[in-house]
Write a protein that holds these residues in place. Structure first.
Motif, PDB file in Angstrom:
ATOM      1  N   LYS A 129      26.160  44.557  35.340  1.00  0.00           N
ATOM      2  CA  LYS A 129      27.351  43.756  35.629  1.00  0.00           C
ATOM      3  C   LYS A 129      28.111  43.475  34.339  1.00  0.00           C
ATOM      4  O   LYS A 129      27.520  43.181  33.303  1.00  0.00           O
ATOM      5  CB  LYS A 129      26.955  42.431  36.298  1.00  0.00           C
ATOM      6  CG  LYS A 129      26.321  42.603  37.666  1.00  0.00           C
ATOM      7  CD  LYS A 129      26.013  41.262  38.319  1.00  0.00           C
ATOM      8  CE  LYS A 129      25.385  41.447  39.694  1.00  0.00           C
ATOM      9  NZ  LYS A 129      25.070  40.151  40.349  1.00  0.00           N
ATOM     10  N   PRO A 132      33.841  41.285  36.484  1.00  0.00           N
ATOM     11  CA  PRO A 132      33.944  41.640  37.905  1.00  0.00           C
ATOM     12  C   PRO A 132      33.487  43.069  38.199  1.00  0.00           C
ATOM     13  O   PRO A 132      33.441  43.476  39.355  1.00  0.00           O
ATOM     14  CB  PRO A 132      35.442  41.489  38.195  1.00  0.00           C
ATOM     15  CG  PRO A 132      36.101  41.778  36.884  1.00  0.00           C
ATOM     16  CD  PRO A 132      35.173  41.247  35.826  1.00  0.00           C
ATOM     17  N   THR A 143      32.043  49.162  41.359  1.00  0.00           N
ATOM     18  CA  THR A 143      32.938  48.305  42.132  1.00  0.00           C
ATOM     19  C   THR A 143      33.557  47.259  41.217  1.00  0.00           C
ATOM     20  O   THR A 143      32.942  46.832  40.234  1.00  0.00           O
ATOM     21  CB  THR A 143      32.201  47.587  43.282  1.00  0.00           C
ATOM     22  OG1 THR A 143      31.157  46.769  42.739  1.00  0.00           O
ATOM     23  CG2 THR A 143      31.592  48.587  44.249  1.00  0.00           C
ATOM     24  N   ILE A 144      34.777  46.847  41.548  1.00  0.00           N
ATOM     25  CA  ILE A 144      35.440  45.739  40.858  1.00  0.00           C
ATOM     26  C   ILE A 144      35.847  44.740  41.929  1.00  0.00           C
ATOM     27  O   ILE A 144      36.563  45.094  42.869  1.00  0.00           O
ATOM     28  CB  ILE A 144      36.666  46.209  40.057  1.00  0.00           C
ATOM     29  CG1 ILE A 144      36.233  47.135  38.905  1.00  0.00           C
ATOM     30  CG2 ILE A 144      37.432  45.012  39.499  1.00  0.00           C
ATOM     31  CD1 ILE A 144      37.395  47.676  38.094  1.00  0.00           C
ATOM     32  N   ASP A 145      35.342  43.525  41.780  1.00  0.00           N
ATOM     33  CA  ASP A 145      35.579  42.481  42.794  1.00  0.00           C
ATOM     34  C   ASP A 145      35.172  42.959  44.184  1.00  0.00           C
ATOM     35  O   ASP A 145      35.837  42.674  45.185  1.00  0.00           O
ATOM     36  CB  ASP A 145      37.051  42.053  42.797  1.00  0.00           C
ATOM     37  CG  ASP A 145      37.443  41.322  41.512  1.00  0.00           C
ATOM     38  OD1 ASP A 145      36.598  40.584  40.976  1.00  0.00           O
ATOM     39  OD2 ASP A 145      38.580  41.514  41.053  1.00  0.00           O
ATOM     40  N   GLY A 146      34.093  43.736  44.236  1.00  0.00           N
ATOM     41  CA  GLY A 146      33.549  44.196  45.505  1.00  0.00           C
ATOM     42  C   GLY A 146      34.208  45.432  46.083  1.00  0.00           C
ATOM     43  O   GLY A 146      33.760  45.954  47.106  1.00  0.00           O
ATOM     44  N   LYS A 147      35.260  45.948  45.418  1.00  0.00           N
ATOM     45  CA  LYS A 147      35.961  47.131  45.916  1.00  0.00           C
ATOM     46  C   LYS A 147      35.547  48.353  45.090  1.00  0.00           C
ATOM     47  O   LYS A 147      35.570  48.311  43.865  1.00  0.00           O
ATOM     48  CB  LYS A 147      37.481  46.932  45.835  1.00  0.00           C
ATOM     49  CG  LYS A 147      37.986  45.795  46.720  1.00  0.00           C
ATOM     50  CD  LYS A 147      39.486  45.629  46.582  1.00  0.00           C
ATOM     51  CE  LYS A 147      39.988  44.481  47.448  1.00  0.00           C
ATOM     52  NZ  LYS A 147      41.455  44.291  47.292  1.00  0.00           N
ATOM     53  N   LYS A 204      41.165  46.098  34.611  1.00  0.00           N
ATOM     54  CA  LYS A 204      41.791  45.085  35.454  1.00  0.00           C
ATOM     55  C   LYS A 204      41.166  43.748  35.112  1.00  0.00           C
ATOM     56  O   LYS A 204      39.955  43.635  34.924  1.00  0.00           O
ATOM     57  CB  LYS A 204      41.570  45.402  36.932  1.00  0.00           C
ATOM     58  CG  LYS A 204      42.143  46.754  37.350  1.00  0.00           C
ATOM     59  CD  LYS A 204      41.748  47.105  38.769  1.00  0.00           C
ATOM     60  CE  LYS A 204      42.264  48.490  39.145  1.00  0.00           C
ATOM     61  NZ  LYS A 204      41.839  48.898  40.506  1.00  0.00           N
ATOM     62  N   GLY A 205      41.971  42.714  35.032  1.00  0.00           N
ATOM     63  CA  GLY A 205      41.422  41.404  34.701  1.00  0.00           C
ATOM     64  C   GLY A 205      40.843  41.389  33.295  1.00  0.00           C
ATOM     65  O   GLY A 205      41.489  41.832  32.334  1.00  0.00           O
ATOM     66  N   LYS A 221      34.805  42.376  27.224  1.00  0.00           N
ATOM     67  CA  LYS A 221      35.115  41.463  28.324  1.00  0.00           C
ATOM     68  C   LYS A 221      36.010  40.375  27.723  1.00  0.00           C
ATOM     69  O   LYS A 221      35.555  39.599  26.889  1.00  0.00           O
ATOM     70  CB  LYS A 221      33.849  40.863  28.928  1.00  0.00           C
ATOM     71  CG  LYS A 221      34.119  39.976  30.134  1.00  0.00           C
ATOM     72  CD  LYS A 221      32.853  39.698  30.915  1.00  0.00           C
ATOM     73  CE  LYS A 221      31.803  39.015  30.075  1.00  0.00           C
ATOM     74  NZ  LYS A 221      30.602  38.659  30.845  1.00  0.00           N
TER      75      LYS A 221
END
Length: 224
Positions: A129, A132, A143-147, A204-205, A221
């Motif tokens: 991890k 995200p 995955t990013i944010d579950g996607k 992203k983010g 990060k």
């Protein structure tokens, strides 16, 4: 995931190389027992050994015995002739984790490889991890944010290396070495292209791949 194949049948070895590389693994190949023993002694980054027992110069059982004698715990999948029951039993007794009798289905071999590498990674350790971003090393899914993020085999290979060394500099040479299999070249320019593509998909983010000019890359990060 990095795999060493020790197989002297070039036709079979080529089939294994194509199949496993297509699934995203970095694969090295040797054709004799002495080469296998030397590769295993000098490289501790292999996640799996696919070992033919009928190797020239040093029998596969001797390679396996020496590997376990050095305390190595990597999973080992042995390949044997269909009628070599005694060798299969010895292989398992010497510390092999699974075996397949020739001829076999490449689809079944790929499934067994996935199962062995999951077992070798051990439960939760197969997931990395980073903010995200979540990467499943066994399933090779990011995955990013579950996607789910759609990544090519090369992009997955780069992401895996960067995640394993998150916060630390990874040089271009290290990335080339990790993504290159013996006999197949990946240039520094190609690495730049793959990094560019990977950035577009995962930055992203708070996730960023920083370039350290002239040295390499670092997965960061960003604090928000």
């Amino acid at each position: 995931m990095r795999i060493l194949i020790a197989e002297d049948d070039q036709v079979l070895a080529d089939g294994l190389l194509r199949s496993l590389r297509a699934s995203g693994a970095a694969v090295d190949h040797v054709a004799s027992g002495t080469e296998a023993d030397a590769a295993l002694m000098t490289n501790n980054e292999f996640d799996l050994l696919i070992l033919d027992l009928g190797l020239p110069k040093m029998h596969g059982l001797e390679v396996l015995k020496k590997l376990r004698g050095r305390g190595a715990t990597m999973p080992v999948l042995i390949l044997t002739a269909a009628d070599a029951v005694e060798e299969r039993v010895k292989g398992l007794d010497y510390g092999a984790d699974d075996y397949m009798a020739k001829p076999f289905s490449l689809q079944e071999l790929e499934a067994r490889v996935r199962a062995l590498t999951r077992r070798g990674m051990g439960g939760a350790s197969s997931t990395i991890k980073h903010g995200p971003l979540v990467y499943d090393q066994a399933g090779r899914v990011a995955t990013i944010d579950g996607k789910m993020v759609e990544l090519s085999a090369r992009e997955l290979g780069l992401l895996e290396v960067l995640l394993q060394r998150a916060g630390r500099l990874v040089s271009k040479d290290q990335l080339v070495e990790r993504l290159c299999e013996w006999g197949e070249e990946v240039s520094n320019n190609a690495i730049e292209v793959y990094i560019h593509r990977l950035r577009k998909k995962i930055e992203k983010g708070p996730i960023r791949i920083a370039t350290v000019r002239g040295l390499g890359y670092c997965l960061e990060k960003i604090q928000q």
